[in-house]
Design a protein around this motif. Structure first.
Motif, PDB file in Angstrom:
ATOM      1  N   SER A 115       0.843  -1.194   0.000  1.00  0.00           N
ATOM      2  CA  SER A 115       0.000   0.000   0.000  1.00  0.00           C
ATOM      3  C   SER A 115       0.877   1.242   0.000  1.00  0.00           C
ATOM      4  O   SER A 115       1.795   1.378   0.787  1.00  0.00           O
ATOM      5  CB  SER A 115      -0.950   0.012   1.189  1.00  0.00           C
ATOM      6  N   THR A 168       1.238   5.484  -0.060  1.00  0.00           N
ATOM      7  CA  THR A 168       0.568   6.703   0.405  1.00  0.00           C
ATOM      8  C   THR A 168       0.050   7.455  -0.812  1.00  0.00           C
ATOM      9  O   THR A 168       0.422   7.161  -1.953  1.00  0.00           O
ATOM     10  CB  THR A 168       1.552   7.595   1.196  1.00  0.00           C
ATOM     11  N   ALA A 169      -0.782   8.439  -0.583  1.00  0.00           N
ATOM     12  CA  ALA A 169      -1.358   9.215  -1.687  1.00  0.00           C
ATOM     13  C   ALA A 169      -0.260   9.934  -2.459  1.00  0.00           C
ATOM     14  O   ALA A 169      -0.294  10.004  -3.694  1.00  0.00           O
ATOM     15  CB  ALA A 169      -2.382  10.210  -1.153  1.00  0.00           C
ATOM     16  N   GLU A 170       0.745  10.447  -1.755  1.00  0.00           N
ATOM     17  CA  GLU A 170       1.844  11.146  -2.423  1.00  0.00           C
ATOM     18  C   GLU A 170       2.647  10.188  -3.304  1.00  0.00           C
ATOM     19  O   GLU A 170       3.000  10.521  -4.438  1.00  0.00           O
ATOM     20  CB  GLU A 170       2.755  11.770  -1.365  1.00  0.00           C
ATOM     21  N   GLU A 171       2.928   8.980  -2.780  1.00  0.00           N
ATOM     22  CA  GLU A 171       3.681   7.982  -3.560  1.00  0.00           C
ATOM     23  C   GLU A 171       2.876   7.524  -4.766  1.00  0.00           C
ATOM     24  O   GLU A 171       3.422   7.336  -5.855  1.00  0.00           O
ATOM     25  CB  GLU A 171       4.034   6.785  -2.672  1.00  0.00           C
ATOM     26  N   GLN A 172       1.583   7.372  -4.591  1.00  0.00           N
ATOM     27  CA  GLN A 172       0.726   6.959  -5.701  1.00  0.00           C
ATOM     28  C   GLN A 172       0.719   8.017  -6.796  1.00  0.00           C
ATOM     29  O   GLN A 172       0.770   7.684  -7.978  1.00  0.00           O
ATOM     30  CB  GLN A 172      -0.714   6.706  -5.196  1.00  0.00           C
ATOM     31  N   ALA A 173       0.674   9.281  -6.436  1.00  0.00           N
ATOM     32  CA  ALA A 173       0.695  10.361  -7.418  1.00  0.00           C
ATOM     33  C   ALA A 173       2.024  10.384  -8.151  1.00  0.00           C
ATOM     34  O   ALA A 173       2.069  10.570  -9.377  1.00  0.00           O
ATOM     35  CB  ALA A 173       0.444  11.698  -6.726  1.00  0.00           C
ATOM     36  N   ARG A 174       3.115  10.167  -7.437  1.00  0.00           N
ATOM     37  CA  ARG A 174       4.434  10.159  -8.081  1.00  0.00           C
ATOM     38  C   ARG A 174       4.552   8.985  -9.050  1.00  0.00           C
ATOM     39  O   ARG A 174       5.092   9.129 -10.138  1.00  0.00           O
ATOM     40  CB  ARG A 174       5.525  10.071  -7.022  1.00  0.00           C
ATOM     41  N   SER A 224       2.125   7.559 -10.666  1.00  0.00           N
ATOM     42  CA  SER A 224       1.291   7.895 -11.824  1.00  0.00           C
ATOM     43  C   SER A 224       2.032   8.833 -12.761  1.00  0.00           C
ATOM     44  O   SER A 224       1.988   8.668 -13.990  1.00  0.00           O
ATOM     45  CB  SER A 224      -0.018   8.536 -11.381  1.00  0.00           C
TER      46      SER A 224
END
Length: 160
Positions: A138, A140-146, A148
């Protein structure tokens, strides 16, 4: 003339060549005793040669051991008595398959212990990898954005 003489000389010497196995066989009354002798000398190790049985060894100590086996057989000794006598004289090393007792238990148990430890290590690795798989990766939102952005090719020059 010289060739025929050399050939005759070689043929005359042919009966003198005796294999080591034939030289080890003493005079026996029957085939069963000879077979018993062969089995005994093949299951006893030469103390000098380290990894050769007394049947195959040309060391003087092996000849003495073969003679001792022969004499004990002629005296009517059992296989166990013969082997015990040689073990008493030369030590447990002369046996290729030592008996299981207090002194040799670890020798016999080592393969089972090694397999058990290997299975425990493999089991631990499998269990640990399953737990990690269940937890999931899983982000974090920041890692997911990066991620993407990286996949889209937008973050090539903006590395932090």
């Amino acid at each position: 003339m010289v060739r025929s003489f050399a050939l005759c000389l070689l043929l005359a010497m042919l009966p003198l060549t005796v294999s080591a196995d034939e030289a080890n066989i003493q005079g026996f009354d029957n085939l069963a005793e000879e077979q018993r002798y062969r089995e005994l000398i093949s299951e006893l190790r030469c103390p000098k040669c380290q990894n050769q049985n007394i049947a195959d060894s040309n060391a003087p100590i092996s000849k003495d051991m073969r003679d001792a086996v022969y004499l004990m057989m002629q005296d009517g000794a059992s296989d166990d008595a013969i082997v015990s006598s040689l073990v008493d004289r030369f030590g447990e090393f002369v046996r290729y398959n030592p008996e299981v007792d207090r002194r040799t238990f670890l020798l016999w148990a080592t393969p089972a212990i090694a397999v058990g430890i290997g299975l425990l290590v493999v089991g631990g690795i499998v269990i640990r990898s399953r737990r990690r798989g269940e937890q999931g990766a899983s982000l974090t939102a920041e890692e997911q954005a990066r991620v993407s952005k990286l996949l889209a090719g937008e973050d090539r020059n903006n590395r932090s």
